[in-house]
Design a protein around this motif. Structure first.
Motif, PDB file in Angstrom:
ATOM      1  N   TYR A  10       0.870  -1.169   0.000  1.00 29.76           N
ATOM      2  CA  TYR A  10       0.000   0.000   0.000  1.00 29.76           C
ATOM      3  C   TYR A  10       0.908   1.220   0.000  1.00 29.76           C
ATOM      4  CZ  TYR A  10      -3.730  -3.097   1.787  1.00 29.76           C
ATOM      5  OH  TYR A  10      -4.637  -4.100   1.972  1.00 29.76           O
ATOM      6  N   CYS A  11       0.682   2.157  -0.914  1.00 21.39           N
ATOM      7  CA  CYS A  11       1.567   3.325  -0.970  1.00 21.39           C
ATOM      8  C   CYS A  11       0.939   4.426  -1.810  1.00 21.39           C
ATOM      9  CB  CYS A  11       2.923   2.936  -1.546  1.00 21.39           C
ATOM     10  SG  CYS A  11       2.848   2.231  -3.189  1.00 21.39           S
ATOM     11  N   GLY A  12       1.565   5.589  -1.767  1.00 21.62           N
ATOM     12  CA  GLY A  12       1.004   6.775  -2.393  1.00 21.62           C
ATOM     13  C   GLY A  12       0.994   6.729  -3.914  1.00 21.62           C
ATOM     14  N   SER A  13       0.066   7.502  -4.487  1.00 23.66           N
ATOM     15  CA  SER A  13      -0.049   7.581  -5.941  1.00 23.66           C
ATOM     16  C   SER A  13       0.532   8.890  -6.468  1.00 23.66           C
ATOM     17  CB  SER A  13      -1.517   7.458  -6.355  1.00 23.66           C
ATOM     18  OG  SER A  13      -2.282   8.471  -5.730  1.00 23.66           O
ATOM     19  N   LEU A  48       4.423   6.151  -5.960  1.00 19.62           N
ATOM     20  CA  LEU A  48       5.190   5.056  -5.364  1.00 19.62           C
ATOM     21  C   LEU A  48       4.700   3.710  -5.893  1.00 19.62           C
ATOM     22  CD1 LEU A  48       5.422   7.504  -3.201  1.00 19.62           C
ATOM     23  CD2 LEU A  48       5.982   5.702  -1.572  1.00 19.62           C
ATOM     24  N   MET A  49       3.392   3.653  -6.175  1.00 19.52           N
ATOM     25  CA  MET A  49       2.807   2.401  -6.685  1.00 19.52           C
ATOM     26  C   MET A  49       3.526   1.957  -7.952  1.00 19.52           C
ATOM     27  SD  MET A  49      -1.166   3.679  -6.795  1.00 19.52           S
ATOM     28  CE  MET A  49      -1.856   2.158  -7.384  1.00 19.52           C
ATOM     29  N   GLY A  50       3.622   2.901  -8.878  1.00 25.93           N
ATOM     30  CA  GLY A  50       4.240   2.598 -10.164  1.00 25.93           C
ATOM     31  C   GLY A  50       5.703   2.227 -10.012  1.00 25.93           C
ATOM     32  N   THR A  88     -15.298  -1.760  -8.388  1.00 23.19           N
ATOM     33  CA  THR A  88     -15.365  -0.888  -7.214  1.00 23.19           C
ATOM     34  C   THR A  88     -14.072  -0.934  -6.390  1.00 23.19           C
ATOM     35  OG1 THR A  88     -16.185  -2.592  -5.716  1.00 23.19           O
ATOM     36  CG2 THR A  88     -17.842  -1.389  -7.014  1.00 23.19           C
ATOM     37  N   MET A  89     -13.938   0.062  -5.525  1.00 23.09           N
ATOM     38  CA  MET A  89     -12.805   0.108  -4.596  1.00 23.09           C
ATOM     39  C   MET A  89     -12.861  -1.075  -3.627  1.00 23.09           C
ATOM     40  SD  MET A  89     -11.368   2.696  -5.738  1.00 23.09           S
ATOM     41  CE  MET A  89     -10.232   3.678  -4.801  1.00 23.09           C
ATOM     42  N   HIS A  90     -14.089  -1.441  -3.237  1.00 22.68           N
ATOM     43  CA  HIS A  90     -14.229  -2.556  -2.295  1.00 22.68           C
ATOM     44  C   HIS A  90     -13.728  -3.858  -2.906  1.00 22.68           C
ATOM     45  CE1 HIS A  90     -16.919   0.273  -0.223  1.00 22.68           C
ATOM     46  NE2 HIS A  90     -16.457  -0.339   0.834  1.00 22.68           N
ATOM     47  N   ARG A  92     -11.504  -4.089  -5.253  1.00 26.34           N
ATOM     48  CA  ARG A  92     -10.040  -3.964  -5.345  1.00 26.34           C
ATOM     49  C   ARG A  92      -9.395  -4.370  -4.025  1.00 26.34           C
ATOM     50  NH1 ARG A  92      -7.046   1.871  -5.894  1.00 26.34           N
ATOM     51  NH2 ARG A  92      -5.902   1.383  -7.758  1.00 26.34           N
ATOM     52  N   LYS A  93      -9.901  -3.811  -2.932  1.00 16.85           N
ATOM     53  CA  LYS A  93      -9.279  -4.083  -1.636  1.00 16.85           C
ATOM     54  C   LYS A  93      -9.434  -5.542  -1.221  1.00 16.85           C
ATOM     55  CE  LYS A  93     -11.253  -0.758   0.476  1.00 16.85           C
ATOM     56  NZ  LYS A  93     -11.727   0.157   1.526  1.00 16.85           N
ATOM     57  N   LEU A  94     -10.597  -6.127  -1.542  1.00 14.91           N
ATOM     58  CA  LEU A  94     -10.816  -7.521  -1.144  1.00 14.91           C
ATOM     59  C   LEU A  94      -9.869  -8.446  -1.909  1.00 14.91           C
ATOM     60  CD1 LEU A  94     -12.464  -9.279   0.736  1.00 14.91           C
ATOM     61  CD2 LEU A  94     -14.130  -9.584  -1.103  1.00 14.91           C
ATOM     62  N   PRO A 107       5.008   5.365   2.631  1.00 14.95           N
ATOM     63  CA  PRO A 107       4.379   6.690   2.712  1.00 14.95           C
ATOM     64  C   PRO A 107       3.285   6.856   1.653  1.00 14.95           C
ATOM     65  CG  PRO A 107       6.727   6.907   3.065  1.00 14.95           C
ATOM     66  CD  PRO A 107       6.480   5.465   2.685  1.00 14.95           C
ATOM     67  N   GLY A 108       2.213   7.460   2.074  1.00 16.28           N
ATOM     68  CA  GLY A 108       1.087   7.660   1.164  1.00 16.28           C
ATOM     69  C   GLY A 108       0.106   8.636   1.766  1.00 16.28           C
ATOM     70  N   GLY A 109      -0.959   8.892   1.041  1.00 15.54           N
ATOM     71  CA  GLY A 109      -1.976   9.839   1.467  1.00 15.54           C
ATOM     72  C   GLY A 109      -3.216   9.130   1.980  1.00 15.54           C
ATOM     73  N   ILE A 110      -4.349   9.743   1.746  1.00 10.22           N
ATOM     74  CA  ILE A 110      -5.602   9.254   2.336  1.00 10.22           C
ATOM     75  C   ILE A 110      -5.940   7.836   1.861  1.00 10.22           C
ATOM     76  CG2 ILE A 110      -7.109  10.305   0.559  1.00 10.22           C
ATOM     77  CD1 ILE A 110      -7.831  10.396   4.302  1.00 10.22           C
ATOM     78  N   GLY A 111      -5.623   7.536   0.587  1.00  6.32           N
ATOM     79  CA  GLY A 111      -5.933   6.204   0.055  1.00  6.32           C
ATOM     80  C   GLY A 111      -5.110   5.126   0.741  1.00  6.32           C
ATOM     81  N   THR A 112      -3.836   5.426   0.938  1.00  7.80           N
ATOM     82  CA  THR A 112      -2.936   4.486   1.617  1.00  7.80           C
ATOM     83  C   THR A 112      -3.399   4.272   3.052  1.00  7.80           C
ATOM     84  OG1 THR A 112      -1.130   5.288   0.244  1.00  7.80           O
ATOM     85  CG2 THR A 112      -0.517   4.094   2.250  1.00  7.80           C
ATOM     86  N   LEU A 113      -3.741   5.383   3.716  1.00 10.55           N
ATOM     87  CA  LEU A 113      -4.221   5.295   5.093  1.00 10.55           C
ATOM     88  C   LEU A 113      -5.466   4.434   5.176  1.00 10.55           C
ATOM     89  CD1 LEU A 113      -3.915   8.934   6.440  1.00 10.55           C
ATOM     90  CD2 LEU A 113      -3.016   6.874   7.530  1.00 10.55           C
ATOM     91  N   GLU A 114      -6.382   4.688   4.245  1.00 15.77           N
ATOM     92  CA  GLU A 114      -7.648   3.957   4.266  1.00 15.77           C
ATOM     93  C   GLU A 114      -7.410   2.458   4.143  1.00 15.77           C
ATOM     94  OE1 GLU A 114     -11.560   2.464   2.834  1.00 15.77           O
ATOM     95  OE2 GLU A 114      -9.580   2.215   1.985  1.00 15.77           O
ATOM     96  N   GLU A 115      -6.541   2.087   3.223  1.00 15.03           N
ATOM     97  CA  GLU A 115      -6.275   0.657   2.993  1.00 15.03           C
ATOM     98  C   GLU A 115      -5.609   0.026   4.221  1.00 15.03           C
ATOM     99  OE1 GLU A 115      -4.064   1.619  -0.593  1.00 15.03           O
ATOM    100  OE2 GLU A 115      -5.503   0.519  -1.812  1.00 15.03           O
TER     101      GLU A 115
HETATM  102  P1  AMP Z   1      -3.062   7.845  -1.986  1.00 19.21           P
HETATM  103  O1  AMP Z   1      -2.308   7.356  -0.792  1.00 19.21           O
HETATM  104  O2  AMP Z   1      -4.196   8.777  -1.617  1.00 19.21           O
HETATM  105  O3  AMP Z   1      -2.180   8.387  -3.051  1.00 19.21           O
HETATM  106  O4  AMP Z   1      -3.801   6.561  -2.602  1.00 19.21           O
HETATM  107  C1  AMP Z   1      -3.083   5.389  -2.806  1.00 19.21           C
HETATM  108  C2  AMP Z   1      -3.934   4.389  -3.535  1.00 19.21           C
HETATM  109  O5  AMP Z   1      -5.062   4.050  -2.733  1.00 19.21           O
HETATM  110  C3  AMP Z   1      -4.516   4.887  -4.869  1.00 19.21           C
HETATM  111  O6  AMP Z   1      -4.343   3.850  -5.834  1.00 19.21           O
HETATM  112  C4  AMP Z   1      -5.981   5.067  -4.568  1.00 19.21           C
HETATM  113  O7  AMP Z   1      -6.791   4.815  -5.713  1.00 19.21           O
HETATM  114  C5  AMP Z   1      -6.215   3.982  -3.544  1.00 19.21           C
HETATM  115  N1  AMP Z   1      -7.414   4.195  -2.754  1.00 19.21           N
HETATM  116  C6  AMP Z   1      -7.916   5.349  -2.271  1.00 19.21           C
HETATM  117  N2  AMP Z   1      -9.048   5.137  -1.571  1.00 19.21           N
HETATM  118  C7  AMP Z   1      -9.293   3.807  -1.660  1.00 19.21           C
HETATM  119  C8  AMP Z   1     -10.330   2.951  -1.195  1.00 19.21           C
HETATM  120  N3  AMP Z   1     -11.353   3.416  -0.467  1.00 19.21           N
HETATM  121  N4  AMP Z   1     -10.258   1.646  -1.494  1.00 19.21           N
HETATM  122  C9  AMP Z   1      -9.223   1.159  -2.224  1.00 19.21           C
HETATM  123  N5  AMP Z   1      -8.221   1.904  -2.695  1.00 19.21           N
HETATM  124  C10 AMP Z   1      -8.246   3.210  -2.417  1.00 19.21           C
END
Ligand code: AMP
Length: 184
Positions: A10-13, A48-50, A88-90, A92-94, A107-115
């Motif tokens: 899991y990491c920043g985009s 970071l993902m790439g 969906t995002m769900h 993807r995560k599953l 390191p990442g942002g809100i998406g990384t935190l959420e995951e």
């Molecule tokens: P970020 O850390 O915000 O750059 O996001 C990192 C990755 O998390 C990106 O590929 C986002 O598309 C993904 N992401 C953001 N929110 C969610 C979510 N709710 N479920 C799955 N992936 C997410």
């Protein structure tokens, strides 16, 4: 002892974050390839993902990307590696969860935190025992650990949950933390 075959990263985009973070992602991708493990991730070429996926692929490692269709253009699907397109995002995560034995959070942002938080919350509910390690070389994740301690101090999270919060300040250390936890 169960061997780790697949590691989810899991990491920043973001492409415009600190070069050190992009470099860390590259080294994690290389390390996964070197260990003969598969890298599971969000499927994009950005940030970071790439970097992690490209480094793993170029290092001869196996990669699985999981990309929601609506993000394919924004996050630029890495077409050179096996990838699943989902709705969906769900989903993807599953899939990322099901396909992985352990998680590394860079390191990442809100998406990384959420995951990462979702995986920790599932752990809290005893839905899995897969290790998750926060990896940074500069204390990036310290505020999150302070927040977690804050919830422990308020008796909202049991102190024993600290054992679940693995941290590493080197790539090597992250794999050691995972392997120790799997062996325990
Ligand atoms: P970020 O850390 O915000 O750059 O996001 C990192 C990755 O998390 C990106 O590929 C986002 O598309 C993904 N992401 C953001 N929110 C969610 C979510 N709710 N479920 C799955 N992936 C997410």
């Amino acid at each position: 002892m169960k061997a780790i075959q697949s590691v989810c990263v899991y990491c920043g985009s973001s492409n415009t974050t600190k070069p050190e973070y992009l470099d860390l992602a590259t080294r994690v991708g290389q390390a996964i390839a070197l260990r003969g493990m598969r890298l599971v991730y969000g499927g994009g070429r950005v940030g970071l993902m790439g970097r992690a996926a490209e480094a793993c692929h170029k290092g001869g490692g196996e990669v699985l990307g999981v990309m929601p269709k609506f993000l394919a253009r924004r996050e630029i699907t890495y077409e050179d590696v096996p990838h699943r397109m989902v709705d969906t995002m769900h989903e993807r995560k599953l899939i990322m969860f099901n396909e992985s034995d352990a998680f590394i959070v860079l390191p990442g942002g809100i998406g990384t935190l959420e995951e990462a938080i979702e995986m920790l919350s599932w752990r809290r509910l005893d839905l899995h025992t897969k290790p998750l390690v926060f990896l940074c070389e500069d204390g990036f994740w310290d505020p999150l650990f302070h927040l977690m301690q804050h919830t422990i101090d308020a008796n909202l999270t049991p102190p024993s949950f600290n054992d679940v919060l693995l941290a590493a300040n080197s790539v090597e250390g992250a794999f050691e933390a995972i392997e120790q936890r799997i062996a325990a």
